[in-house]
Write an enzyme that holds these catalytic residues in place. Structure first.
Site, PDB file in Angstrom:
ATOM      1  N   ARG A  29       0.988  -1.109   0.144  1.00 23.42           N
ATOM      2  CA  ARG A  29       0.183  -0.014  -0.078  1.00 23.42           C
ATOM      3  C   ARG A  29       0.872   1.326  -0.047  1.00 23.42           C
ATOM      4  O   ARG A  29       1.987   1.223   0.417  1.00 23.42           O
ATOM      5  CB  ARG A  29      -1.013   0.094   1.294  1.00 23.42           C
ATOM      6  N   GLU A  35      -0.151  10.686   8.275  1.00 16.13           N
ATOM      7  CA  GLU A  35       0.904   9.756   8.728  1.00 16.13           C
ATOM      8  C   GLU A  35       0.919   9.846  10.217  1.00 16.13           C
ATOM      9  O   GLU A  35       0.966  10.835  10.921  1.00 16.13           O
ATOM     10  CB  GLU A  35       2.304  10.292   8.024  1.00 16.13           C
ATOM     11  N   ASP A  38      -2.598   6.439  12.703  1.00 17.37           N
ATOM     12  CA  ASP A  38      -3.315   5.160  13.085  1.00 17.37           C
ATOM     13  C   ASP A  38      -3.288   4.948  14.539  1.00 17.37           C
ATOM     14  O   ASP A  38      -4.187   4.517  15.099  1.00 17.37           O
ATOM     15  CB  ASP A  38      -3.154   4.045  12.083  1.00 17.37           C
ATOM     16  N   SER A 131       4.737  -1.199   3.053  1.00 23.48           N
ATOM     17  CA  SER A 131       4.144  -2.134   3.883  1.00 23.48           C
ATOM     18  C   SER A 131       4.165  -3.675   3.361  1.00 23.48           C
ATOM     19  O   SER A 131       3.245  -4.352   3.463  1.00 23.48           O
ATOM     20  CB  SER A 131       2.606  -1.862   3.779  1.00 23.48           C
ATOM     21  N   SER A 132       5.595  -3.874   2.831  1.00 21.53           N
ATOM     22  CA  SER A 132       5.982  -5.397   2.781  1.00 21.53           C
ATOM     23  C   SER A 132       5.724  -5.988   3.939  1.00 21.53           C
ATOM     24  O   SER A 132       5.528  -7.516   3.990  1.00 21.53           O
ATOM     25  CB  SER A 132       7.181  -5.499   2.062  1.00 21.53           C
ATOM     26  N   ASP A 180      -2.153  -0.547   7.799  1.00 21.67           N
ATOM     27  CA  ASP A 180      -1.472  -1.575   6.601  1.00 21.67           C
ATOM     28  C   ASP A 180      -2.583  -2.766   6.433  1.00 21.67           C
ATOM     29  O   ASP A 180      -3.067  -2.808   5.448  1.00 21.67           O
ATOM     30  CB  ASP A 180      -0.151  -1.821   7.143  1.00 21.67           C
ATOM     31  N   LYS A 224      12.066  -1.329   9.609  1.00 22.23           N
ATOM     32  CA  LYS A 224      11.301  -1.140  10.795  1.00 22.23           C
ATOM     33  C   LYS A 224      11.389  -1.852  12.071  1.00 22.23           C
ATOM     34  O   LYS A 224      11.529  -1.437  13.074  1.00 22.23           O
ATOM     35  CB  LYS A 224       9.784  -0.910  10.625  1.00 22.23           C
TER      36      LYS A 224
HETATM   37  P1  NG1 Z   1       5.233   1.383   6.979  1.00 19.98           P
HETATM   38  O1  NG1 Z   1       5.249   2.440   6.349  1.00 19.98           O
HETATM   39  O2  NG1 Z   1       4.668  -0.008   6.491  1.00 19.98           O
HETATM   40  O3  NG1 Z   1       6.357   1.149   7.777  1.00 19.98           O
HETATM   41  C1  NG1 Z   1       4.152   1.994   9.648  1.00 19.98           C
HETATM   42  C2  NG1 Z   1       3.106   1.398  10.371  1.00 19.98           C
HETATM   43  C3  NG1 Z   1       1.759   1.874  10.228  1.00 19.98           C
HETATM   44  C4  NG1 Z   1       1.742   3.343  10.251  1.00 19.98           C
HETATM   45  C5  NG1 Z   1       2.866   4.385   9.488  1.00 19.98           C
HETATM   46  C6  NG1 Z   1       3.141   5.515   9.750  1.00 19.98           C
HETATM   47  C7  NG1 Z   1       3.306  -0.953  10.897  1.00 19.98           C
HETATM   48  C8  NG1 Z   1       3.142  -2.201  10.311  1.00 19.98           C
HETATM   49  N1  NG1 Z   1       2.871   0.104  10.068  1.00 19.98           N
HETATM   50  O4  NG1 Z   1       4.148   1.916   8.197  1.00 19.98           O
HETATM   51  O5  NG1 Z   1       0.929   1.282  11.107  1.00 19.98           O
HETATM   52  O6  NG1 Z   1       1.919   3.950  11.604  1.00 19.98           O
HETATM   53  O7  NG1 Z   1       4.310   3.544   9.738  1.00 19.98           O
HETATM   54  O8  NG1 Z   1       1.853   6.354   9.216  1.00 19.98           O
HETATM   55  O9  NG1 Z   1       3.888  -0.816  12.069  1.00 19.98           O
END
Ligand code: NG1
Length: 449
Positions: A29, A35, A38, A131-132, A180, A224
């Site tokens: 996604r 940002e 959530d 969001s992988s 996500d 992350k």
């Molecule tokens: P990504 O961009 O996939 O690292 C993360 C968090 C989201 C949200 C966004 C910032 C996870 C799985 N995903 O997404 O919930 O907080 O950062 O908007 O932790």
């Protein structure tokens, strides 16, 4: 990306004894706007991609879960499916599969734990803010549901599964929200998805005509659950402190017994404040720009160690104090931008949508401090190339930008961005792609018996 028949053959080469082989396709996604909202229980507006993970899987005879990946960067792994599955080392890709299984074992009260074999492939870059990681959690969950004989959409709803997996993913160490998993499971092709949380509420909004969305990769990777774990978790940690400060203020002003679990609860539930009222309450709650642990503790009437234990965890204290006011300003202004962006989408007002995306990037960079020069430059290049809106997308610290480009300027956008990427010795064709908005995750049936 491998085709279905190739996936089946590849699967057989890893797991020759498998019989009935199934598959599912799970999209990545891109977040249009909203940002780091959530986990505060505030709305977001993501779009599912056509780019996806494909997971091919089969039930295994014993209780062993065997994982293989078409990308040789991710080494094959195996673990026993038991009541308490021990984590692999931090950032290991099998932890995402373990997260899904543990979450489902608990929620569905599984007592005999079946094994399975999985092969993961796809064209979704990892660590690009697309969001992988959640796609992998959802893919493993869909595989496991199939193995358990639990039907998606019948025995378990997509919304319930999204909520469950959002919590389950915390197993990997990141304290993210539920954006996500919700969009991956519930997206509709050609649409953005406005998501409200606690409880999850979804509204599909058609993507605007006359404009396209482009995803531009900075090439900077964000792991992350690895190197960037503490940087990401600092966001939720400071928001927990903010929530406690606003709760304290509300107790003093309105009701001693008032409890606030997340900032999003200000505008619904017991208080039901208007946006303006919530904003003013927040400003009164956090009158100073920077806060030391000692100052937070004094305001909350507790000990500094308690503040660290309850809210901050491993987040280090900066010498100049935590920039709480700026973080709160991002959260509240971004909340408003998401609501306005949803209205702009429904009205087909691409000019306003673009302006909101630009303001969101500024706020992410200045107030939430999740941008890096590579993302600022990439967004700047997209503006020069004719984008109406350009902003970092996802967690930040690297990854990609999302860009709103009028159809009439697509040629110019391509040319300009190709030159920009060439300056950095990168190939635009590999770093940039267009999305029309993909559909949600689904099975693609039996591959062979
Ligand atoms: P990504 O961009 O996939 O690292 C993360 C968090 C989201 C949200 C966004 C910032 C996870 C799985 N995903 O997404 O919930 O907080 O950062 O908007 O932790």
């Amino acid at each position: 990306m491998l085709h279905t028949a190739d996936l089946g053959r590849r699967f057989k080469s890893f797991f020759p004894d498998s019989t009935e082989i199934w598959g599912c396709r799970v999209p990545g996604r891109v977040n249009l706007i909203g940002e780091h909202l959530d986990y505060n229980g505030l709305p977001v507006l993501p779009v599912a991609l056509e780019r996806a993970l494909c997971c091919v899987f089969a039930k295994a005879a014993g209780g062993t879960v065997s994982l293989a990946n078409a990308n040789s960067m991710y080494r094959a792994d195996a673990f026993e499916n038991v009541a308490e599955i021990a984590p692999s080392p931090q950032a290991h890709w099998s932890n995402y599969c373990k997260a899904a299984l543990i979450g489902l074992n608990r929620a569905l009260r599984v007592s005999t734990f079946p094994g399975m074999q999985l092969l993961v492939s796809g064209n979704l870059p990892s660590g690009a803010g697309l969001s992988s990681s959640s796609a992998l959690v959802v893919a493993c969950a869909l595989a496991y549901l199939q193995v358990l004989g639990v039907r998606l959409g019948k025995d378990v709803s997509r919304v319930a599964l999204a909520e469950l997996l959002a919590g389950a993913e915390h197993y990997v160490g990141t304290r993210g929200g539920g954006m996500d998993q919700a969009v991956i499971l519930n997206a509709r092709a050609g649409h953005a998805l406005k998501i409200d949380f606690f409880p999850l509420r979804l509204e599909h909004a058609p993507l605007p005509r006359g404009c396209s969305l482009y995803v531009c990769d900075s090439g900077m990777r964000v792991e992350k659950s690895g190197d960037s774990l503490h940087r990401y978790n600092a966001g939720p940690a400071l928001c927990r402190v903010l929530t406690a400060l606003v709760e304290k203020q509300t107790q003093e002003e309105i009701d001693e017994g008032f409890r606030l679990a997340r900032l999003g609860e200000l505008c619904h539930g017991l208080l039901c404040l208007t946006y303006r009222e919530a904003e003013e309450l927040c400003l009164r709650s956090v009158p100073d720009a920077r806060w030391s642990v000692k100052a937070i503790a004094a305001r909350l009437g507790t000990a500094p160690d308690e503040v660290r234990r309850r809210y901050l965890g491993e987040t280090p204290e900066p010498a100049e104090g935590f920039p709480l006011q700026a973080r709160l300003r991002h959260v509240m202004t971004e909340f408003k931008r998401v609501e306005l962006a949803r209205d702009a989408l429904l009205a087909g007002d691409t000019g306003t949508l673009g302006e909101l995306m630009n303001a969101s990037h500024e706020s992410c960079a200045r107030d939430y401090e999740i941008s890096v020069p590579a993302l600022d430059d990439l967004a700047g290049a997209a503006h020069d190339a004719g984008a109406l809106g350009a902003r970092l997308t996802g967690a930040g610290f690297g990854g990609a930008t999302v860009n709103l480009v009028p159809d009439a300027r697509e040629g110019q956008f391509h040319e300009h961005m190709a030159r920009y990427y060439a300056e950095w010795r990168m190939n635009a064709a590999q770093c940039m792609f267009k999305t029309l908005g993909g559909g949600g995750a689904d099975y693609f049936g039996v591959l062979s018996t």
